[in-house]
Design a protein around this motif. Sequence first.
Motif, short mmCIF file in Angstrom:
data_model
loop_
_atom_site.label_atom_id
_atom_site.label_comp_id
_atom_site.label_asym_id
_atom_site.label_seq_id
_atom_site.Cartn_x
_atom_site.Cartn_y
_atom_site.Cartn_z
N SER A 191 -5.14 1.77 -0.69
CA SER A 191 -4.09 0.85 -0.16
C SER A 191 -3.87 -0.19 -1.14
O SER A 191 -4.78 -0.28 -1.85
N GLY A 192 -2.89 -1.14 -0.70
CA GLY A 192 -3.00 -2.46 -1.75
C GLY A 192 -3.93 -3.22 -1.63
O GLY A 192 -4.63 -3.89 -2.57
N SER A 193 -4.74 -3.30 -0.18
CA SER A 193 -5.72 -4.11 -0.06
C SER A 193 -7.01 -3.77 -0.93
O SER A 193 -7.65 -4.66 -1.46
N GLU A 194 -7.24 -2.70 -0.87
CA GLU A 194 -8.44 -1.90 -1.54
C GLU A 194 -8.17 -2.27 -3.08
O GLU A 194 -9.00 -2.51 -3.67
N GLU A 212 1.46 -5.68 -8.00
CA GLU A 212 2.87 -5.01 -8.09
C GLU A 212 3.01 -4.11 -6.89
O GLU A 212 3.83 -3.19 -6.72
N VAL A 213 2.21 -4.29 -5.75
CA VAL A 213 2.10 -3.57 -4.61
C VAL A 213 3.76 -3.38 -4.12
O VAL A 213 3.96 -2.44 -3.72
N ILE A 214 4.48 -4.68 -4.09
CA ILE A 214 5.83 -4.44 -3.42
C ILE A 214 6.61 -4.10 -4.75
O ILE A 214 7.63 -3.22 -4.59
C1 LIG Z 1 1.87 -7.89 -2.70
C2 LIG Z 1 0.85 -7.02 -1.86
N1 LIG Z 1 -0.24 -6.64 -2.34
C3 LIG Z 1 -1.09 -6.12 -1.31
C4 LIG Z 1 -0.81 -5.59 -0.13
C5 LIG Z 1 -1.42 -4.86 0.52
O1 LIG Z 1 -1.23 -3.77 0.87
P1 LIG Z 1 -1.78 -2.78 1.93
O2 LIG Z 1 -1.09 -3.09 3.08
O3 LIG Z 1 -1.57 -1.38 1.39
O4 LIG Z 1 -3.17 -2.76 1.96
C6 LIG Z 1 0.55 -6.07 0.19
C7 LIG Z 1 1.04 -5.41 1.46
O5 LIG Z 1 2.11 -5.64 2.13
C8 LIG Z 1 1.46 -6.64 -0.53
O6 LIG Z 1 2.48 -6.82 -0.37
#
Ligand SMILES: Cc1ncc(COP(=O)(O)O)c(C=O)c1O
Length: 462
Positions: A122-125, A263-265
């Motif tokens: 995931s983005g958080s990880e 760059e998650v978004i």
């Molecule tokens: C810029 C950005 N980084 C990280 C995340 C976290 O991603 P995730 O929800 O997949 O953990 C998000 C989620 O919206 C995000 O917008």
Amino acid sequence: MTHAAQNLDTRSLQALDNAHYLHPFSDHKSLREKGARMIVRAEGVYIWDSDGNRILDGMAGLWCTNIGYGEKRLADVAYAQMMELPYYNSFFQCAHPPVVELAKEIAALAPEHMNQVFFTGSGSESNDTVLRMVRHYWSVKGQPEKFTIIGRHNGYHGSTVAGASLGGMKAMHKQGGLPIPGIHHIPQPYWFGEGGDLSPEAFGIQAAQELEKAILDIGEDKVAAFIAEPIQGAGDVVIPPSTYWPEINRILAKYDILMIADEVICGFGRTGEWFGSQYYGIKPDFMPIAKGMTSGYMPMGGVIVSDRVANVFEEKGGDFNHGYTYSGHPVAAAVALENLKVIKEKNLIHYVKSDIGPYLQAKWQTLVEHPLVGEARGVGLVAAIELVKDKATRTRFGENVGIGEICRDLSVENGLVMRACGDTMIISPPLVITHEEVDELIEEAWLALELTLSHLQAQGVV
Ligand SMILES: Cc1ncc(COP(=O)(O)O)c(C=O)c1O
């Protein structure tokens, strides 16, 4: 129908939800009173709820279904990969074909100086990984005191302990004793909200120079990295003034600190480039990615790493004691590869840059004519409007009125998912959206504004 529970009616599903399901980012008291909207299927840019309502998904899920819903090719590769090798890990000197192929593909799309990818779920990880990589890098280089990471107020980097700490969301910090030590936040380049009497350009320089101030205050020898989204997403879709990134680049070139472009978004086409860093000319050392890399069909994230960092890790890093069971999951990797193929074959990056992006942005600007809208802004297929009490002074309604939530609920009830961030309404539709669907989106957004205005008038707020 693919699951027995889908045969239940809305009330029965809501009863199950109320009894057993804890939702992310939700106030359960009001959720339980109202009952969750049950989404049962999706196709293209539309979702359907359990009462049969068709809703245009102006948020691409959570900024992620870039290729739209119902792309059978992704389901087919997932099935084939599950039959061939449903799981194996990349710990202990193993790998498998989908993950190495995906790493190669992503490296080819990334800026030239970035050629290695670490995979997450995931983005958080990804941002937890980045924090550990940054500190590991400086430690390996013999400078462990370079420890502090600078983020921004209202930035969003996820919901895990490190992700929420790197982010600058006050409401998240209040819960759980965050941020963790060694993280410092500077103001955001949010001209509409915080620019006062300055021009956007002057404000952009001022906001960027907050980074230099922080580096000098903390000490260059103690600052490890700066983290920012090229376009701040969950924190109100802040499109930085044109002067912001050039000034940040100047500052980053002057001091020896690492750049993390989240760059998650922005990644995988949202701005009309593969990555937001390419759109703004940012030269990152790390790019956390997720969402659009699988178009949300499978959970997967990663961190793209620059050669200068990867070389240090390889030469002197030893064992990097970090990884997840699902790092580089073969089914997710196969789906990501197919997703990238779809993006390329449909020429979606070019479509966003030269066709549908400019089309949507031009139409979006017409919303400024509405009495409630103080500003309309956007890039590619991400956009925001500011709801205001007074356009001239950029005065918002504020928390007590909760205009964003009113507008969001009215919008969804009338067929369009828009998201509310305080008094800001945001959209980020699938990249495959057509001109006709954009026209529909704009009409429905206008209708939501009209209904919001009527609601406020009935309440005597305006
Ligand atoms: C810029 C950005 N980084 C990280 C995340 C976290 O991603 P995730 O929800 O997949 O953990 C998000 C989620 O919206 C995000 O917008």
